[in-house]
Design a protein around this motif. Structure first.
Motif, PDB file in Angstrom:
ATOM      1  N   PHE A  69       0.863  -1.190   0.000  1.00  8.28           N
ATOM      2  CA  PHE A  69       0.000   0.000   0.000  1.00  8.28           C
ATOM      3  C   PHE A  69       0.886   1.221   0.000  1.00  8.28           C
ATOM      4  CE2 PHE A  69       1.021   1.205   4.310  1.00  8.28           C
ATOM      5  CZ  PHE A  69       1.337  -0.001   4.909  1.00  8.28           C
ATOM      6  N   GLU A  71       0.240   5.266   1.444  1.00 10.27           N
ATOM      7  CA  GLU A  71      -0.694   6.202   2.066  1.00 10.27           C
ATOM      8  C   GLU A  71      -0.056   7.567   2.149  1.00 10.27           C
ATOM      9  OE1 GLU A  71      -2.859   2.967   4.967  1.00 10.27           O
ATOM     10  OE2 GLU A  71      -1.740   4.624   5.851  1.00 10.27           O
ATOM     11  N   GLU A  73       0.270  11.340   3.607  1.00 13.42           N
ATOM     12  CA  GLU A  73       0.033  11.948   4.918  1.00 13.42           C
ATOM     13  C   GLU A  73      -0.208  13.432   4.768  1.00 13.42           C
ATOM     14  OE1 GLU A  73       3.586  10.674   6.691  1.00 13.42           O
ATOM     15  OE2 GLU A  73       2.684   8.916   7.619  1.00 13.42           O
ATOM     16  N   ASP A 367       4.461  -6.319  -6.755  1.00 14.72           N
ATOM     17  CA  ASP A 367       3.920  -4.955  -6.881  1.00 14.72           C
ATOM     18  C   ASP A 367       4.665  -4.200  -7.950  1.00 14.72           C
ATOM     19  OD1 ASP A 367       3.193  -4.362  -3.336  1.00 14.72           O
ATOM     20  OD2 ASP A 367       1.979  -5.179  -4.976  1.00 14.72           O
TER      21      ASP A 367
ATOM     22  N   MET B   1       4.511   9.964   4.409  1.00 15.71           N
ATOM     23  CA  MET B   1       4.117   8.964   3.410  1.00 15.71           C
ATOM     24  C   MET B   1       4.453   7.565   3.939  1.00 15.71           C
ATOM     25  SD  MET B   1       5.634   8.495  -0.364  1.00 15.71           S
ATOM     26  CE  MET B   1       7.202   7.957   0.219  1.00 15.71           C
ATOM     27  N   LYS B   2       3.476   6.716   3.926  1.00 20.45           N
ATOM     28  CA  LYS B   2       3.724   5.334   4.366  1.00 20.45           C
ATOM     29  C   LYS B   2       3.671   4.437   3.136  1.00 20.45           C
ATOM     30  CE  LYS B   2       0.748   5.095   7.887  1.00 20.45           C
ATOM     31  NZ  LYS B   2      -0.082   4.455   8.908  1.00 20.45           N
ATOM     32  N   VAL B   3       4.713   3.672   2.927  1.00 21.49           N
ATOM     33  CA  VAL B   3       4.763   2.795   1.743  1.00 21.49           C
ATOM     34  C   VAL B   3       5.122   1.383   2.167  1.00 21.49           C
ATOM     35  CG1 VAL B   3       5.852   2.408  -0.491  1.00 21.49           C
ATOM     36  CG2 VAL B   3       5.617   4.715   0.368  1.00 21.49           C
ATOM     37  N   LYS B   4       4.494   0.415   1.528  1.00 26.67           N
ATOM     38  CA  LYS B   4       4.943  -0.974   1.678  1.00 26.67           C
ATOM     39  C   LYS B   4       4.841  -1.633   0.302  1.00 26.67           C
ATOM     40  CE  LYS B   4       4.041  -5.395   3.688  1.00 26.67           C
ATOM     41  NZ  LYS B   4       3.294  -6.318   2.916  1.00 26.67           N
ATOM     42  N   VAL B   5       5.928  -2.220  -0.131  1.00 28.46           N
ATOM     43  CA  VAL B   5       5.940  -2.935  -1.409  1.00 28.46           C
ATOM     44  C   VAL B   5       6.246  -4.400  -1.105  1.00 28.46           C
ATOM     45  CG1 VAL B   5       7.234  -3.215  -3.542  1.00 28.46           C
ATOM     46  CG2 VAL B   5       6.550  -0.947  -2.818  1.00 28.46           C
TER      47      VAL B   5
END
Lengths: 527, 449
Positions: A69, A71, A73, A367, B1-5
């Motif tokens: 994901f 997101e 901020e 991804d 910003m929060k990201v996870k791949v």
């Protein structure tokens, strides 16, 4: 005053209708009259329910990974986030998945992935074909075929791939050696491989849709679309039906069993530039020259939404988790939750540095989006695009050699026949109750047709028997010959007689001469 | 910003050494498993074809010196079978090795019935020479050396008339014989303990109930099936049918159900408590059914017919699931199921006892758990798709001898025309004038108490 009780009645009626009606428990056993069968069906239904619950529990608790994901901020929106920011923010292993391969000389590239997502196949229009394990950067093979190559696709595994070259389709193995040249495919422009049926299909300049079974080599079907050259074709992964987009704005759907399109939808005012189908087979996204991107419900064939752009979209693809990628020139837009409901803004945007987009393909179980551009191939990170948990028996990116071989054998054993391809894949195994009189009539017609065929066969056989020996070509030839000789016979006979007479006379002369030289007393010895 | 791949650690998904287990991950999302129905159907079709490829039911033929008239299986030892023939010869066979262990000589007439005592070490046999003999049945399967040794009976019971059948009680030292009447004997006494007669002058067969040990059934020459209880002095019930019943078999799992093999080519399953109608009619033979025996599971039974075939039926099915025949097998007079339900024995007129598999395509020998699972999966697949025309055609296909094929065709034609005639008569006569008896009640003449 009189209104109040009426109003109250109305209210109570409404309340009672709103009360939920409990559905009949055995409604699914509706048409079955056999009690033994009913009992068996109840038992199997109970087993299915238990199996479903167990599968859902396993999926919930035993899944090793979770989806990605991004997101934003504060007041930031996700579409304002740049690709470089994402690459910088993720860990090293994930950051290595984003790369740009600059290949400026060999034409716009087509990029596709294998079913497990481990191998990437690139095909440049000037004939450059390469297979690589993109995560490790290891190049499996690279070959220059010296011909215009319009599309490339993997076959059932990464061991073989097919390329749509100028005239025919060629199949290469993982070392880049040409294994087959499929001449049945004429001037192909797009290729699609149906993995469950082992069918390689192509369509091209002649607008002829050609299906070929790559396990047996048999040509299954050839359909003339009669809609002109076609270069937009995608498969529906839910039912293996091929969707083709045409220059007159229609999208047609084809199965190998019927020579006419199963569905014909008028989608755009102007040519259809790109197509994509949702992995669950619920929605179809089309892009046309009228600068619209439309979302359709394929099960009911109704339009859902339409998105408007300033320039027509040239490529589309939908990921495993429903993220739509739209390519317009150098600009790439990614939309999330845009299929069942209309999205107001894109999820992510990106400008490709290498050139205009020619193909878009999401990598399964990762991804990552593979973009084929005019100047090379780019790999773009799209958090939340891929399915986090793979199933080892469907596609295993970490398969060993033995597992890969066994998977190939299992795939071949389970290969589906092309006549099971239909719009609703659940029709296989369904019992359709035919009314008794309709069934009787059908049986009568079948019997009549069979009898007619047998009668015609018998007649043919009788005819053949009658004329046996009378139609021999040699006999005819002999007759001809006989006639020729008959005409010339008297002449020839006369000639022969003449020769005989001449010969006899000569012999007599010789004898007389001999007798004259001999004394008369010995004449009787020389006669 | 929060990201996870998504980033998978290769160590989690692969194994370190060859000795480690391979890691398997499952995801049951329907989107990943498309075409499930079509794949299942394809597998079912392949399973049906393979079932036919591996269907080789015949195992061995064990030869006697005269036609086989009776068979008995040892309730305690799986591989022991007793076979009696028409010249008075009884042999104890060791089936897996296919050799005769002992020959029990003594009878001077055809051996009509044999039965084991519940301890598996004694057996009784009856013959047309009016005698019943009690034998000790030793069993030493691992002894090599001389194959046969002749034994003499331990005890001999003399009767007045020729005996037709015998059956031993499942708990006590009692046995019942069928001849002119049904007589119950004890091991210790030389005269019958009890005699039951009810009208019939000849009793053809007698069978004790394995579950409800004091109940037994007999079939008589007057087309009747009589039920008796040892605890009462008289027979309890009698069912008279249109044709004679040759043999009766009790369901070992359902104490009140028995199947009767009738002369009219059918088998009838009755509930002992409700004899007004048959629970099930089993049709497929084209000639008289000579013998019937249940599997120890109670889910299927085997029947042998005068038409030279052996058929296996499911306990509640109207038609046979399997038919066995050979050119060399003549009239089948007796059939038995083996103690583990995997094999079927048939004794026939051509002096051979034949051993067959109960499930024709079963793999014999030790099977791995994976193989067992695969076999069970294939069976379940075929069961699920057996209504589809292609699968049905393959599963139903059986080669049957020409005589049986033609005879069953003829029976079909006769049946259809009778049915049509009846329907027309009903159509063209006053409503209610013609009553149609249901199939299960058709062949019952009377029920007597």
């Amino acid at each position: 005053m009189a209104d109040e009780p009426a109003e109250q009645e109305l209210l109570t009626l409404q309340a009672s209708s709103r009360k939920k009606k409990k559905p009949k428990q055995d409604a699914y056993l509706g048409g079955v009259s056999d009690r033994k069968l009913k009992g068996q069906l109840r038992h199997t239904e109970r087993l299915y329910k238990e199996a479903n619950k167990a599968a859902a529990t396993i999926n919930q608790w035993l899944a090793p990974s979770e989806a990605g994901f991004v997101e934003a901020e504060g007041i930031e929106e996700t579409w304002q986030i740049q690709q470089q920011q994402i690459v910088a923010a993720v860990e090293q292993g994930a950051a290595r998945k984003a790369f740009d391969l600059s290949l400026p000389d060999l034409g716009p590239y087509r990029c596709t992935y294998s079913r497990a997502g481990r191998h990437m196949l690139l095909g440049g229009e000037k004939g450059h074909l390469a297979v690589m394990e993109w995560q490790s950067g290891h190049l499996t093979c690279e070959v220059q075929v010296k011909e215009t190559t319009r599309d490339v696709t993997f076959l059932h595994s990464e061991q073989f791939f097919a390329a749509a070259q100028k005239k025919y389709v060629y199949i290469y193995d993982k070392r880049g050696l040409e294994v087959h040249c499929l001449r049945g495919h004429a001037a192909p422009e797009v290729l699609e491989f149906l993995p469950h049926h082992f069918l390689l299909s192509s369509i091209g300049e002649q607008g002829v849709l050609h299906y070929q079974d790559t396990s047996t080599g048999q040509v299954v079907a050839t359909h003339r679309t009669r809609l002109g050259p076609c270069d937009v074709m995608r498969q529906n992964p839910h039912n293996a039906v091929l969707c083709c987009g045409h220059a007159n704005g229609t999208v047609t759907m084809w199965t190998p069993n019927i020579t006419t399109p199963v569905v014909k939808m008028l989608c755009h005012r102007g040519a259809v530039k790109a197509l994509a189908v949702d992995p669950t087979g619920h929605q179809l996204v089309t892009a046309g020259v009228d600068r619209q991107v439309k979302v359709w419900d394929i099960r009911t064939f109704k339009p859902l939404h339409a998105y408007f752009a300033n320039s027509p979209a040239t490529s589309l693809d939908i990921s495993q988790r429903g993220i739509l990628a739209v390519g317009q020139g150098r600009r790439l837009q990614l939309w999330r939750d845009c299929l069942s409901s209309k999205a107001a803004a894109p999820y992510l945007t990106h400008m490709l540095p290498l050139g205009g987009i020619s193909s878009l393909r999401f990598c399964p179980y990762e991804d990552v989006l593979g973009v084929g551009t005019a100047g090379g191939v780019s790999s773009v990170l799209v958090p939340g695009a891929g399915e986090p948990n793979f199933d080892s028996f469907v596609a295993n990116p970490y398969a060993s050699i033995k597992e890969r071989r066994e998977q190939e054998v299992a795939q071949l054993l389970d290969k589906l026949q092309p006549d099971t391809i239909m719009l609703d894949p659940d029709t296989v195994g369904k019992v359709l109750k035919e009314p008794v009189d309709v069934a009787a009539q059908r049986r009568q017609e079948e019997a009549a047709a069979n009898a007619a065929r047998l009668a015609s066969q018998r007649d043919k056989a009788d005819e053949r028997a009658k004329m046996k020996g009378r139609n021999k070509p040699t006999r005819r030839q002999k007759k001809k010959q006989m006639n020729i000789i008959e005409d010339k016979k008297p002449l020839l006979q006369a000639k022969i007689q003449e020769e005989e007479r001449a010969r006899k006379e000569v012999a007599q002369e010789a004898k007389r001469q001999k007798l004259e030289s001999v004394p008369r007393a010995l004449h009787r010895l020389y006669q | 910003m929060k990201v996870k791949v998504l980033n998978r650690n290769e160590e989690e998904f692969t194994r370190e050494r060859a000795q480690d287990l391979k890691k398997v991950h499952r995801n049951y999302e329907p989107a990943l498993h498309q075409f499930q129905r079509a794949h299942e159907y394809t597998r079912a079709l392949n399973a049906a074809k393979l079932q036919k490829v591996f269907a080789k039911p015949f195992i061995a033929a064990l030869t006697h010196s005269d036609g086989i008239t009776c068979l008995a299986r040892n309730p305690r030892i799986l591989n022991s079978l007793l076979a009696g023939s028409a010249d008075g010869d009884i042999r104890i066979w060791d089936i897996p090795v296919q050799r005769t262990l002992r020959r029990l000589k003594g009878h001077t007439g055809a051996v009509k019935g044999i039965s084991f005592a519940p301890d598996g070490e004694t057996c009784v046999s009856c013959s047309t020479d009016c005698s019943v003999r009690l034998w000790k049945v030793p069993f030493a399967p691992l002894e090599p050396g001389p194959v046969e040794a002749e034994e003499a009976p331990v005890f001999e019971f003399q009767g007045r008339n020729a005996f037709r059948a015998i059956d031993h009680h499942w708990r006590e030292h009692l046995f019942a014989t069928a001849g002119a009447a049904v007589e119950v004997w004890s091991h210790e006494r030389s005269e019958p303990v009890n005699t039951f007669t009810w009208g019939a002058d000849s009793v053809l067969s007698v069978k004790f109930n394995p579950a409800e040990s004091d109940v037994f059934a007999s079939t008589g020459g007057d087309r009747s099936i009589a039920l008796y209880d040892l605890r009462s002095a008289r027979p309890i019930r009698k069912l008279v049918m249109q044709t004679r019943t040759n043999a009766v078999a009790w369901n070992p799992m359902e104490a009140f159900n028995f199947t009767a093999a009738s002369e009219d080519c059918n088998l009838y399953t009755y509930d002992m408590r409700k004899l007004q109608a048959a629970a099930c009619v089993h049709k497929d033979f084209v000639s008289a059914v000579m013998d019937v025996d249940y599997s120890p599971t109670g889910r299927e039974f085997v029947a042998g017919g005068y038409d030279r075939s052996v058929r296996i039926f499911n306990f509640n099915a109207g038609h046979s699931r399997e038919v066995y025949h050979t050119k060399r097998m003549q009239r089948v007079f007796c059939v038995r199921f083996s103690g583990d339900g995997s094999y079927v024995f048939s004794g026939s007129d051509d002096m051979n006892v034949r051993v067959w598999k109960a499930d024709a395509s079963e793999q014999l020998g030790v099977t791995l758990p994976r193989e067992k699972h695969k076999a069970a999966y294939n069976k379940a697949l075929i069961n699920r798709y057996k209504h589809m025309p292609e699968v049905k055609r393959i599963v139903r296909h059986r080669h049957v001898p020409v005589a049986i094929h033609k005879a069953s065709k003829m029976r079909r034609i006769v049946q259809d025309s009778d049915k049509r005639k009846l329907q027309r008569r009903i159509q063209h006569s006053a409503p209610g004038a013609i009553t149609v008896k249901p199939e299960r009640k058709k062949k019952i003449v009377a029920e007597l108490e």
